[in-house]
Write a protein that holds these residues in place. Structure first.
Motif, PDB file in Angstrom:
ATOM      1  N   SER A  77       0.863  -1.176   0.000  1.00 40.47           N
ATOM      2  CA  SER A  77       0.000   0.000   0.000  1.00 40.47           C
ATOM      3  C   SER A  77       0.905   1.233   0.000  1.00 40.47           C
ATOM      4  O   SER A  77       2.029   1.171   0.518  1.00 40.47           O
ATOM      5  CB  SER A  77      -0.884  -0.019   1.249  1.00 40.47           C
ATOM      6  OG  SER A  77      -1.764   1.063   1.265  1.00 40.47           O
ATOM      7  N   PRO A  78       0.497   2.351  -0.606  1.00 41.14           N
ATOM      8  CA  PRO A  78      -0.792   2.611  -1.242  1.00 41.14           C
ATOM      9  C   PRO A  78      -0.946   1.844  -2.541  1.00 41.14           C
ATOM     10  O   PRO A  78       0.031   1.381  -3.129  1.00 41.14           O
ATOM     11  CB  PRO A  78      -0.760   4.125  -1.485  1.00 41.14           C
ATOM     12  CG  PRO A  78       0.682   4.437  -1.651  1.00 41.14           C
ATOM     13  CD  PRO A  78       1.389   3.532  -0.681  1.00 41.14           C
ATOM     14  N   CYS A  84      -4.878  -1.862  -0.785  1.00 39.27           N
ATOM     15  CA  CYS A  84      -3.637  -2.604  -0.954  1.00 39.27           C
ATOM     16  C   CYS A  84      -3.710  -3.383  -2.265  1.00 39.27           C
ATOM     17  O   CYS A  84      -4.741  -3.418  -2.934  1.00 39.27           O
ATOM     18  CB  CYS A  84      -3.418  -3.548   0.226  1.00 39.27           C
ATOM     19  SG  CYS A  84      -4.688  -4.841   0.367  1.00 39.27           S
ATOM     20  N   GLY A  85      -2.590  -4.005  -2.617  1.00 41.07           N
ATOM     21  CA  GLY A  85      -2.594  -4.844  -3.792  1.00 41.07           C
ATOM     22  C   GLY A  85      -1.467  -4.554  -4.754  1.00 41.07           C
ATOM     23  O   GLY A  85      -0.607  -3.690  -4.518  1.00 41.07           O
ATOM     24  N   ASP A  86      -1.518  -5.247  -5.877  1.00 39.46           N
ATOM     25  CA  ASP A  86      -0.436  -5.200  -6.856  1.00 39.46           C
ATOM     26  C   ASP A  86      -0.582  -4.047  -7.845  1.00 39.46           C
ATOM     27  O   ASP A  86       0.379  -3.707  -8.532  1.00 39.46           O
ATOM     28  CB  ASP A  86      -0.404  -6.533  -7.624  1.00 39.46           C
ATOM     29  CG  ASP A  86       0.783  -6.647  -8.547  1.00 39.46           C
ATOM     30  OD1 ASP A  86       1.904  -6.328  -8.106  1.00 39.46           O
ATOM     31  OD2 ASP A  86       0.595  -7.041  -9.715  1.00 39.46           O
ATOM     32  N   LEU A  87      -1.775  -3.429  -7.938  1.00 36.68           N
ATOM     33  CA  LEU A  87      -2.029  -2.450  -8.991  1.00 36.68           C
ATOM     34  C   LEU A  87      -1.811  -1.016  -8.521  1.00 36.68           C
ATOM     35  O   LEU A  87      -2.128  -0.654  -7.382  1.00 36.68           O
ATOM     36  CB  LEU A  87      -3.452  -2.598  -9.521  1.00 36.68           C
ATOM     37  CG  LEU A  87      -3.789  -3.929 -10.203  1.00 36.68           C
ATOM     38  CD1 LEU A  87      -5.192  -3.890 -10.772  1.00 36.68           C
ATOM     39  CD2 LEU A  87      -2.777  -4.277 -11.294  1.00 36.68           C
ATOM     40  N   VAL A  88      -1.310  -0.208  -9.434  1.00 42.95           N
ATOM     41  CA  VAL A  88      -1.098   1.219  -9.198  1.00 42.95           C
ATOM     42  C   VAL A  88      -1.619   1.985 -10.414  1.00 42.95           C
ATOM     43  O   VAL A  88      -1.799   1.424 -11.497  1.00 42.95           O
ATOM     44  CB  VAL A  88       0.392   1.551  -8.954  1.00 42.95           C
ATOM     45  CG1 VAL A  88       0.859   0.944  -7.643  1.00 42.95           C
ATOM     46  CG2 VAL A  88       1.258   1.045 -10.114  1.00 42.95           C
ATOM     47  N   VAL A  89      -1.871   3.282 -10.235  1.00 43.71           N
ATOM     48  CA  VAL A  89      -2.375   4.110 -11.325  1.00 43.71           C
ATOM     49  C   VAL A  89      -1.590   5.412 -11.363  1.00 43.71           C
ATOM     50  O   VAL A  89      -1.165   5.936 -10.332  1.00 43.71           O
ATOM     51  CB  VAL A  89      -3.887   4.393 -11.164  1.00 43.71           C
ATOM     52  CG1 VAL A  89      -4.190   5.155  -9.896  1.00 43.71           C
ATOM     53  CG2 VAL A  89      -4.443   5.122 -12.383  1.00 43.71           C
ATOM     54  N   ASP A  90      -1.392   5.918 -12.571  1.00 41.09           N
ATOM     55  CA  ASP A  90      -0.757   7.205 -12.768  1.00 41.09           C
ATOM     56  C   ASP A  90      -1.477   7.888 -13.926  1.00 41.09           C
ATOM     57  O   ASP A  90      -2.229   7.249 -14.668  1.00 41.09           O
ATOM     58  CB  ASP A  90       0.737   7.034 -13.073  1.00 41.09           C
ATOM     59  CG  ASP A  90       1.491   8.365 -13.021  1.00 41.09           C
ATOM     60  OD1 ASP A  90       1.365   9.063 -11.999  1.00 41.09           O
ATOM     61  OD2 ASP A  90       2.188   8.693 -13.993  1.00 41.09           O
TER      62      ASP A  90
END
Length: 374
Positions: free
Chosen positions: A104-105, A246-252
């Motif tokens: 996380s984040p 939480c987790g494996d993914l992120v965003v931009d």
């Protein structure tokens, strides 16, 4: 903690729900956790594009036995028509799960639907305020307390038809335009300004009917809005980064200043840990789960000093040209054409440009990512 999961599924036709049902059957997708479905369908993307409604009907029929009627109505189904050029029809299934695991984040997803919009309010200040309230509700659904944590807001908004115009005028009301195609742009623009207002990018005092669809210097850097005949309300999906997820993914996200601004998107890819030299390598591509972008011909009729004819083509809407053109630029960066490119970027990024969102899994090799607050 909640965890967001994004599934990208290819589509052979607007009603192709076989990959979705297969994923549900295999347990890859848990239907009770679906928050939204974003789809690219192969219609014209204009007023009479009923591939969007066709796709939604197929999705609702497929999901109804798994989630029930009440839950089904809560799922945002944002269909964007138009897969010009080599754009590939596909859907993005947005899912969230409780008691997730991982760092996380991470990517957080919120969604909501507004009340139906009165036809006389379309393209006017009332629509801006309604959408702003809707965006705030979607943020609350994801647990966002600070607009700086939001990277992208995807909205499906209504448009005017001859029948809807007649209904408003029969009540003694006037509409912002009697041109149904222009109503799509006004609705997209007002919705984008609603995002800008909710995220604190503009002040409420700066919004007047004389701004909407006219003053393109006023815009949101994180809004993506798409008009459609298949709904009367607004479907709103908010994507961002949250310490509570939480987790494996992120965003931009990035903002293209014009239709060939590949470098701003490349910079976003690098923040997500992708290599920055040329097209991302085949081995890296599975990490990129989704790429969403706005495409706009711009109002000047030129691109970096050279004339284009997108605005002068009476046979094909400029939004169709722009989708294909921008999709080619982005596909050249990421190495595939399953890209969610939506045409018409009124008040979404600078005139002729548009916001872009990238969702990716974290690198396995320890490369750090720098995506964070918007």
């Amino acid at each position: 903690m909640r965890e967001a999961i994004v599934h990208r599924l290819s589509m052979r036709a607007p009603d192709d729900v076989a990959p979705l049902l297969a994923a549900i059957g295999e347990g890859t997708i848990r239907p009770e956790g679906i928050v939204g479905i974003l789809g690219k369908t192969e219609g014209n993307g204009c007023v009479n594009d009923f591939t969007r409604a066709f796709a939604i009907r197929a999705l609702r029929d497929a999901l109804a036995p798994h989630v029930g009627a009440e839950r089904l109505d809560e799922i945002s189904m944002v269909m964007s028509g138009g897969t010009e050029g080599a754009l590939s029809p596909h859907m993005l299934v947005l899912e969230r799960r409780e008691n997730g695991s991982g760092p996380s984040p991470a990517l957080a997803i919120g969604s909501t639907r507004t009340a139906d919009l009165a036809f006389e309010h379309l393209g006017r200040r009332e629509q801006v305020l309604m959408v702003a309230d809707g965006v705030r509700a979607a943020m609350a659904d994801a647990g966002f307390t600070d607009p700086a944590d939001v990277h992208f807001v995807q909205i499906k908004c209504p448009l005017l038809t001859a029948e809807r115009i007649a209904e408003a005028e029969a009540r003694g009301a006037s509409v912002a335009t009697r041109d149904t195609l222009k109503s799509m742009g006004l609705s997209r623009g007002a919705s984008a300004l609603g995002v800008a207002l909710a995220l604190g990018e503009i002040d409420e005092t700066s919004i007047g009917n004389d701004v909407i669809g006219r003053d393109m210097s006023v815009f949101s850097s994180r809004a993506s809005t798409s008009g459609g005949v298949e709904l009367l309300d607004h479907e709103i999906v908010v994507l961002g980064m949250s310490d509570e997820w939480c987790g494996d993914l992120v965003v931009d996200h990035a903002v293209m200043v014009d239709q060939i601004d590949a470098e701003s998107v490349r910079a976003s890819l690098m923040r997500l840990g992708f290599s920055g030299n040329g097209q991302i390598a085949a081995a890296e591509r599975p990490r990129l789960k989704a790429l969403l972008a706005k495409a706009e011909a711009g109002s000047t009729g030129s691109l970096r000093g050279h004339r284009h004819t997108m605005l002068d083509d009476s046979d094909i809407s400029s939004t169709r040209h722009a989708r294909a053109f921008v999709a080619g630029v982005l596909a050249g960066l990421v190495g595939h054409s399953e890209i969610f490119v939506s045409g018409g970027a009124e008040h979404q990024g600078p005139d002729g440009g548009g916001p872009v969102a990238l969702i990716a899994s974290r690198p396995d090799d320890g490369i750090s990512i720098t995506t964070g607050r918007a």
